[in-house]
Scaffold this motif. Structure first.
Motif, PDB file in Angstrom:
ATOM      1  N   ILE A  74      35.352  37.944  50.282  1.00 11.03           N
ATOM      2  CA  ILE A  74      36.282  38.808  49.410  1.00 11.03           C
ATOM      3  C   ILE A  74      36.791  37.845  48.247  1.00 11.03           C
ATOM      4  O   ILE A  74      36.829  36.729  48.473  1.00 11.03           O
ATOM      5  CB  ILE A  74      37.711  38.965  49.951  1.00 11.03           C
ATOM      6  CG1 ILE A  74      37.197  39.964  51.218  1.00 11.03           C
ATOM      7  CG2 ILE A  74      38.603  39.647  49.277  1.00 11.03           C
ATOM      8  CD1 ILE A  74      38.193  40.239  52.241  1.00 11.03           C
ATOM      9  N   GLN A  75      36.918  38.326  47.188  1.00  8.16           N
ATOM     10  CA  GLN A  75      37.361  37.696  45.814  1.00  8.16           C
ATOM     11  C   GLN A  75      38.422  38.422  44.833  1.00  8.16           C
ATOM     12  O   GLN A  75      38.327  39.560  45.039  1.00  8.16           O
ATOM     13  CB  GLN A  75      36.160  37.368  44.817  1.00  8.16           C
ATOM     14  CG  GLN A  75      34.908  36.595  45.300  1.00  8.16           C
ATOM     15  CD  GLN A  75      34.074  36.096  44.283  1.00  8.16           C
ATOM     16  OE1 GLN A  75      33.624  37.061  43.803  1.00  8.16           O
ATOM     17  NE2 GLN A  75      33.674  34.865  44.196  1.00  8.16           N
ATOM     18  N   ASP A  77      40.150  40.087  41.962  1.00  7.37           N
ATOM     19  CA  ASP A  77      39.948  40.173  40.244  1.00  7.37           C
ATOM     20  C   ASP A  77      40.691  39.556  39.496  1.00  7.37           C
ATOM     21  O   ASP A  77      41.716  39.975  39.544  1.00  7.37           O
ATOM     22  CB  ASP A  77      40.029  41.752  40.277  1.00  7.37           C
ATOM     23  CG  ASP A  77      39.573  42.357  39.139  1.00  7.37           C
ATOM     24  OD1 ASP A  77      39.161  41.626  38.444  1.00  7.37           O
ATOM     25  OD2 ASP A  77      39.579  43.737  38.895  1.00  7.37           O
ATOM     26  N   LYS A  86      38.727  42.328  46.352  1.00  5.81           N
ATOM     27  CA  LYS A  86      37.483  43.043  46.196  1.00  5.81           C
ATOM     28  C   LYS A  86      36.679  42.556  47.343  1.00  5.81           C
ATOM     29  O   LYS A  86      36.216  41.543  47.520  1.00  5.81           O
ATOM     30  CB  LYS A  86      36.831  43.234  45.076  1.00  5.81           C
ATOM     31  CG  LYS A  86      35.646  43.952  45.023  1.00  5.81           C
ATOM     32  CD  LYS A  86      35.140  44.142  43.550  1.00  5.81           C
ATOM     33  CE  LYS A  86      33.947  45.005  43.640  1.00  5.81           C
ATOM     34  NZ  LYS A  86      33.438  44.926  42.143  1.00  5.81           N
ATOM     35  N   TYR A  88      32.918  41.992  49.064  1.00  2.00           N
ATOM     36  CA  TYR A  88      31.642  42.312  48.755  1.00  2.00           C
ATOM     37  C   TYR A  88      30.624  42.218  49.842  1.00  2.00           C
ATOM     38  O   TYR A  88      29.631  42.741  49.718  1.00  2.00           O
ATOM     39  CB  TYR A  88      31.260  40.612  47.848  1.00  2.00           C
ATOM     40  CG  TYR A  88      31.984  40.858  46.496  1.00  2.00           C
ATOM     41  CD1 TYR A  88      31.303  41.632  45.319  1.00  2.00           C
ATOM     42  CD2 TYR A  88      33.324  40.337  46.177  1.00  2.00           C
ATOM     43  CE1 TYR A  88      31.639  41.472  44.172  1.00  2.00           C
ATOM     44  CE2 TYR A  88      33.650  40.486  44.797  1.00  2.00           C
ATOM     45  CZ  TYR A  88      33.086  41.029  43.889  1.00  2.00           C
ATOM     46  OH  TYR A  88      33.373  41.065  42.674  1.00  2.00           O
ATOM     47  N   TYR A  89      31.140  41.617  51.056  1.00  4.22           N
ATOM     48  CA  TYR A  89      30.246  41.302  52.276  1.00  4.22           C
ATOM     49  C   TYR A  89      30.945  40.993  53.463  1.00  4.22           C
ATOM     50  O   TYR A  89      32.020  40.452  53.496  1.00  4.22           O
ATOM     51  CB  TYR A  89      29.182  40.296  51.838  1.00  4.22           C
ATOM     52  CG  TYR A  89      28.346  39.765  53.191  1.00  4.22           C
ATOM     53  CD1 TYR A  89      27.132  40.450  53.190  1.00  4.22           C
ATOM     54  CD2 TYR A  89      28.823  38.385  53.815  1.00  4.22           C
ATOM     55  CE1 TYR A  89      26.349  40.018  54.494  1.00  4.22           C
ATOM     56  CE2 TYR A  89      28.059  38.198  54.921  1.00  4.22           C
ATOM     57  CZ  TYR A  89      26.775  38.755  55.002  1.00  4.22           C
ATOM     58  OH  TYR A  89      25.914  38.421  56.162  1.00  4.22           O
TER      59      TYR A  89
END
Length: 186
Positions: A74-75, A77, A86, A88-89
């Motif tokens: 998760i990163q 924004d 967000k 991602y995996y």
């Protein structure tokens, strides 16, 4: 961070254990998730919120080398004023829904990444959030309040609470990007 990991593990349920010493029996407790009579940790899973969470995961695996591991990427924004998280995996070990989960991420700022990770654990993998311990090094009141409001059943183990978030949603005084500092990529 080793003491933090041990504090988190101490929050796991325990069962009685009697040990025979040279002077007589001693009745103590053992973690129900990692009993000394079993070398597998089938009831426990450590989940890292990549990349900074890998620092705590490393410590957990030093204590419990055979613990199954899950990963969530998760990163924030950074282009958004609210710094929304967000996904991602994600990848979890089999049967994670029946395990106790140590969710590892060293910083709890807005609570966005932690809430997103908990949502993934619950909705994608069927984890009972009452079985989750969120382990972090530094948190702030805003993140703690959000996590308590959205997921009150999740236990939080933190080493320190800094006073505020700044206008860029960073913990103050904090320590900057934990992953960059830990992995020496500043």
């Amino acid at each position: 961070m080793h003491l933090l990991a041990e504090d988190a593990l101490a929050e796991l349920p325990t069962s009685p254990l009697t040990i025979t010493t040279p002077c007589g029996p001693f009745v103590g407790t053992q973690s129900s998730s990692s009993s000394s009579s079993s070398n597998d940790n089938n009831e426990l899973c450590a989940v890292s919120i990549i990349r900074a969470g890998d620092s705590l995961l490393e410590v957990m695996r030093n204590i419990l080398p055979d613990v199954p591991v899950g990963k969530i990427l998760i990163q924030r924004d950074e282009s958004s004023s609210e710094k929304e998280a967000k996904l991602y995996y994600s990848k979890m070990p089999p049967h994670v829904s029946s395990k106790r989960v140590l969710l590892c991420d060293p910083m709890l700022a807005t609570g966005g990444s932690a809430c997103a990770a908990l949502k993934v654990l619950k909705e994608t993998y069927g984890v009972n959030l009452e079985n989750v311990i969120f382990v972090n090094v530094i948190s702030c009141p805003e993140g703690l309040k959000k996590l308590a409001a959205v997921y009150p059943m999740v236990k939080i183990v933190t080493a320190w609470i800094d006073p505020i978030l700044n206008e860029e949603k960073f913990i103050v005084p904090g320590l900057g990007d934990f992953g960059d500092r830990f992995f020496n990529t500043v």
